[in-house]
Structure formats: structure tokens, C-alpha cells
Design a protein around this motif. Structure first.
Motif, PDB file in Angstrom:
ATOM      1  N   LEU A 212       3.037  10.717  -1.740  1.00 57.60           N
ATOM      2  CA  LEU A 212       3.212  11.200  -0.373  1.00 57.60           C
ATOM      3  C   LEU A 212       1.868  11.326   0.334  1.00 57.60           C
ATOM      4  N   THR A 213       0.838  11.774  -0.392  1.00 59.33           N
ATOM      5  CA  THR A 213      -0.504  11.872   0.185  1.00 59.33           C
ATOM      6  C   THR A 213      -1.031  10.493   0.555  1.00 59.33           C
ATOM      7  N   SER A 214      -0.778   9.511  -0.296  1.00 62.00           N
ATOM      8  CA  SER A 214      -1.256   8.162   0.006  1.00 62.00           C
ATOM      9  C   SER A 214      -0.530   7.564   1.200  1.00 62.00           C
ATOM     10  N   LEU A 215       0.735   7.920   1.393  1.00 68.37           N
ATOM     11  CA  LEU A 215       1.467   7.470   2.581  1.00 68.37           C
ATOM     12  C   LEU A 215       0.816   8.013   3.851  1.00 68.37           C
ATOM     13  N   ILE A 216       0.446   9.276   3.823  1.00 65.77           N
ATOM     14  CA  ILE A 216      -0.215   9.879   4.983  1.00 65.77           C
ATOM     15  C   ILE A 216      -1.546   9.195   5.241  1.00 65.77           C
ATOM     16  N   ALA A 217      -2.302   8.914   4.180  1.00 64.11           N
ATOM     17  CA  ALA A 217      -3.593   8.241   4.331  1.00 64.11           C
ATOM     18  C   ALA A 217      -3.441   6.837   4.901  1.00 64.11           C
TER      19      ALA A 217
ATOM     20  N   ASP B  69       9.164  -7.231   7.664  1.00 65.75           N
ATOM     21  CA  ASP B  69       8.762  -5.830   7.796  1.00 65.75           C
ATOM     22  C   ASP B  69       7.270  -5.722   8.120  1.00 65.75           C
ATOM     23  N   ALA B  70       6.908  -4.583   8.707  1.00 62.39           N
ATOM     24  CA  ALA B  70       5.561  -4.446   9.273  1.00 62.39           C
ATOM     25  C   ALA B  70       4.828  -3.222   8.760  1.00 62.39           C
ATOM     26  N   GLY B  71       5.276  -2.651   7.653  1.00 57.84           N
ATOM     27  CA  GLY B  71       4.509  -1.666   6.923  1.00 57.84           C
ATOM     28  C   GLY B  71       4.001  -0.486   7.725  1.00 57.84           C
ATOM     29  N   LEU B  72       2.804  -0.041   7.350  1.00 62.78           N
ATOM     30  CA  LEU B  72       2.140   1.105   7.958  1.00 62.78           C
ATOM     31  C   LEU B  72       0.849   0.668   8.643  1.00 62.78           C
TER      32      LEU B  72
ATOM     33  N   GLY C 210      14.423   0.177  11.263  1.00 62.09           N
ATOM     34  CA  GLY C 210      13.461   0.710  12.211  1.00 62.09           C
ATOM     35  C   GLY C 210      12.680   1.928  11.782  1.00 62.09           C
ATOM     36  N   HIS C 211      12.676   2.296  10.509  1.00 63.09           N
ATOM     37  CA  HIS C 211      11.906   3.455  10.063  1.00 63.09           C
ATOM     38  C   HIS C 211      10.409   3.243  10.246  1.00 63.09           C
ATOM     39  N   PHE C 212       9.677   4.354  10.362  1.00 64.75           N
ATOM     40  CA  PHE C 212       8.249   4.325  10.673  1.00 64.75           C
ATOM     41  C   PHE C 212       7.438   3.503   9.683  1.00 64.75           C
ATOM     42  N   ASP C 213       7.823   3.490   8.410  1.00 63.79           N
ATOM     43  CA  ASP C 213       7.038   2.783   7.400  1.00 63.79           C
ATOM     44  C   ASP C 213       7.390   1.297   7.311  1.00 63.79           C
TER      45      ASP C 213
ATOM     46  N   ARG D  65       0.859  -1.185   0.000  1.00 63.31           N
ATOM     47  CA  ARG D  65       0.000   0.000   0.000  1.00 63.31           C
ATOM     48  C   ARG D  65       0.892   1.232   0.000  1.00 63.31           C
ATOM     49  N   ALA D  66       0.536   2.220  -0.792  1.00 59.72           N
ATOM     50  CA  ALA D  66       1.240   3.508  -0.832  1.00 59.72           C
ATOM     51  C   ALA D  66       2.724   3.344  -1.118  1.00 59.72           C
ATOM     52  N   GLY D  67       3.054   2.363  -1.946  1.00 62.78           N
ATOM     53  CA  GLY D  67       4.454   2.145  -2.298  1.00 62.78           C
ATOM     54  C   GLY D  67       5.270   1.453  -1.242  1.00 62.78           C
ATOM     55  N   VAL D  68       4.634   1.006  -0.158  1.00 60.89           N
ATOM     56  CA  VAL D  68       5.318   0.333   0.941  1.00 60.89           C
ATOM     57  C   VAL D  68       5.001  -1.161   0.872  1.00 60.89           C
ATOM     58  N   ASN D  69       6.030  -1.982   1.010  1.00 61.19           N
ATOM     59  CA  ASN D  69       5.859  -3.436   0.985  1.00 61.19           C
ATOM     60  C   ASN D  69       6.181  -4.065   2.324  1.00 61.19           C
TER      61      ASN D  69
END
Length: 252
Positions: free
Chosen positions: A125-130, A38-41, A70-73, A20-24
Motif C-alpha cells: 500500500l505504501t508503494s502504491l502511494i509512492a 490500461d494506463a497504470g499510475l 476506470g479505477h484510479f490505478d 510497479r507497486a503491483g499494478v500492471n
């Protein structure tokens, strides 16, 4: 650039990609259980449930979460899994503090510049926030990720030491399938620029790009046939070819 729809897809035998939102993140179904890489968003929770349900499983059936960094995403579901379902997350000790405070990360360039330099990337970037990019809770981790030593989790993943993006970044090699979970040491989508193809993440989120470039050698020697990155599509041309492309692409 066309955006992928959120979803769950099979990318290798026993490996589901959750995006989702470019994050795997990736769900690995091995003969001895289930591992989440990894644990995404936070907004990826329903997709994780969908992936688990496709295997006849539930969150409590996960044996472990292994974190590339350890990044937030990448830690967004970790604390929920730990607190509500008793599933521990594992990370290299050099990123343990970052996992507890996933917004306090070192980077080489100001983040605010990138939306102005790459305005076409604003929808991403908007989709990441969502998807909850601003609401991630840090998490306590177990620090048993030792580079080169197979982990006692389903799939016997081998941590591949690849610092630079963060100080404790590790990829994970699944030898049975020839897949390398490369995290953000090698991606096919840069979330800060929207550029695609094998590359490094922009300096806006990378602690030491020069060290990251050196770490590509450690990824290459795995000879993995499939690269499963933290951002972007799987790369089926093999890790050595992906590394060569990333070096040519440079760092934004």
C-alpha cells in the motif's frame, strides 16, 4: 511476501508488461502499431517510456489506450497521454464517468478495514502511494468498447464483457497470441490483502463480487492460454484453470 521490483518484461510475442507497486499495464506491438492496455499510475511514466524506447518508439507513436475499467490505478497516465501527446483512451460507456472521477467507485466493504486485517500488506500500500495512487487525474475517454466486437486499434483486441469489479469492466482478448488481458476481473495479486494466485480483488474495491464471479464464465470461454491481469504475475496455466483457482479462493 517478496515484492517485485518495478520494471518492463516481455510476457508474450509483441507484449511488454509494465509493472510497479503491483499494478500492471501492457504495451502491445502489432504489425499496424502500438496499443497500451490500461494506463497504470502516474509514477509509471518512466517505465512506459522505457518500454516504448525498447521498440524505438515514443508516446506520440501510441495509436490508442484501451482501458479495462476506470479505477484510479488503471487510468493514471491516460490524461497525460491525451493532453500532451494526442493519444485517446477507450472504455466501455458504463465506466466513462468513473474514468473522469476515478476515486468515486462503488465497493462492497469499507476500505479502511483492510490494513488492519492484512497488516503484512502495508508495504505494498505504501508503494502504491509512492507511485502516485493519491494524485491521479481523471480523463475523458472515447466510449467505443463494444463487447465481442474487435476494436479498430493495433492488435484487433476483442472486448470481453466482465462486469462486477466495476459496472463497465471489460477484459481484452488478443487472439493472435492467445493472451487475455483480464484487468481486475481476474487477478493474481489482490492489492488489498497481498494474497497471490488467481482470485478476485477484495470487496473493498469491487462493486459486485457476485456479478464478478459470474463474469468469470465469460473469461473462461475465451480459452486463452495466457492470462495477463491488472495486478500480479502473468498466469501461464490457461484461463480455465485460473478461473477454477479463483472460484476456490473466494473473495476477501
Amino acid at each position: 511476501m517478496a515484492r517485485e521490483r518495478p520494471g518492463v518484461t516481455t510476457v508474450a510475442d509483441g507484449v511488454l508488461r509494465i509493472q510497479r507497486a503491483g499494478v500492471n499495464c501492457y504495451l502491445l506491438a502489432a504489425s499496424d502499431g502500438l496499443t497500451l492496455i490500461d494506463a497504470g499510475l502516474p509514477g509509471m511514466w518512466r517505465l512506459l517510456l522505457q518500454a516504448l524506447q525498447s521498440l524505438g518508439a515514443a508516446p506520440a507513436d501510441l495509436t490508442a489506450v484501451v482501458l479495462t475499467h476506470g479505477h484510479f490505478d488503471h487510468v493514471g497516465l491516460s490524461d497525460r497521454l491525451r493532453h500532451d501527446h494526442g493519444v485517446a483512451s477507450h472504455i466501455h460507456h458504463a465506466d466513462a464517468v468513473l474514468a473522469r472521477h476515478p476515486y468515486r467507485y462503488d465497493h462492497q466493504a469499507p476500505r479502511w478495514r483492510y490494513p488492519f486485517r492484512y497488516p503484512a500488506n502495508l508495504p505494498l500500500l505504501t508503494s502504491l502511494i509512492a507511485a502516485g495512487a493519491l494524485t491521479v487525474e481523471g480523463t475523458k475517454t472515447k466510449n467505443g468498447v463494444e463487447p465481442g466486437t474487435p476494436m479498430p486499434v493495433p492488435g484487433r483486441l476483442v472486448p470481453i464483457w466482465s462486469p462486477g469489479h466495476t459496472n463497465g469492466h471489460c477484459g481484452f482478448l488478443h487472439e493472435a497470441s492467445g493472451a487475455l488481458f483480464s484487468g481486475d476481473a481476474l487477478v493474481t495479486l489482490d492489492p488489498y490483502t497481498g494474497r497471490v494466485g488467481p482470485r478476485l480483488v477484495a470487496r473493498a474495491a469491487t462493486a459486485d463480487a457476485e456479478m464478478n464471479l459470474l463474469s468469470l464464465d465469460r473469461l473462461a470461454v475465451t480459452d486463452a492460454s495466457l492470462v495477463l491481469p491488472g495486478h500480479g504475475l502473468p498466469y501461464e496455466g490457461g484461463v480455465r484453470d485460473a478461473v477454477a483457482h479463483a472460484r476456490r479462493a473466494g473473495v476477501a
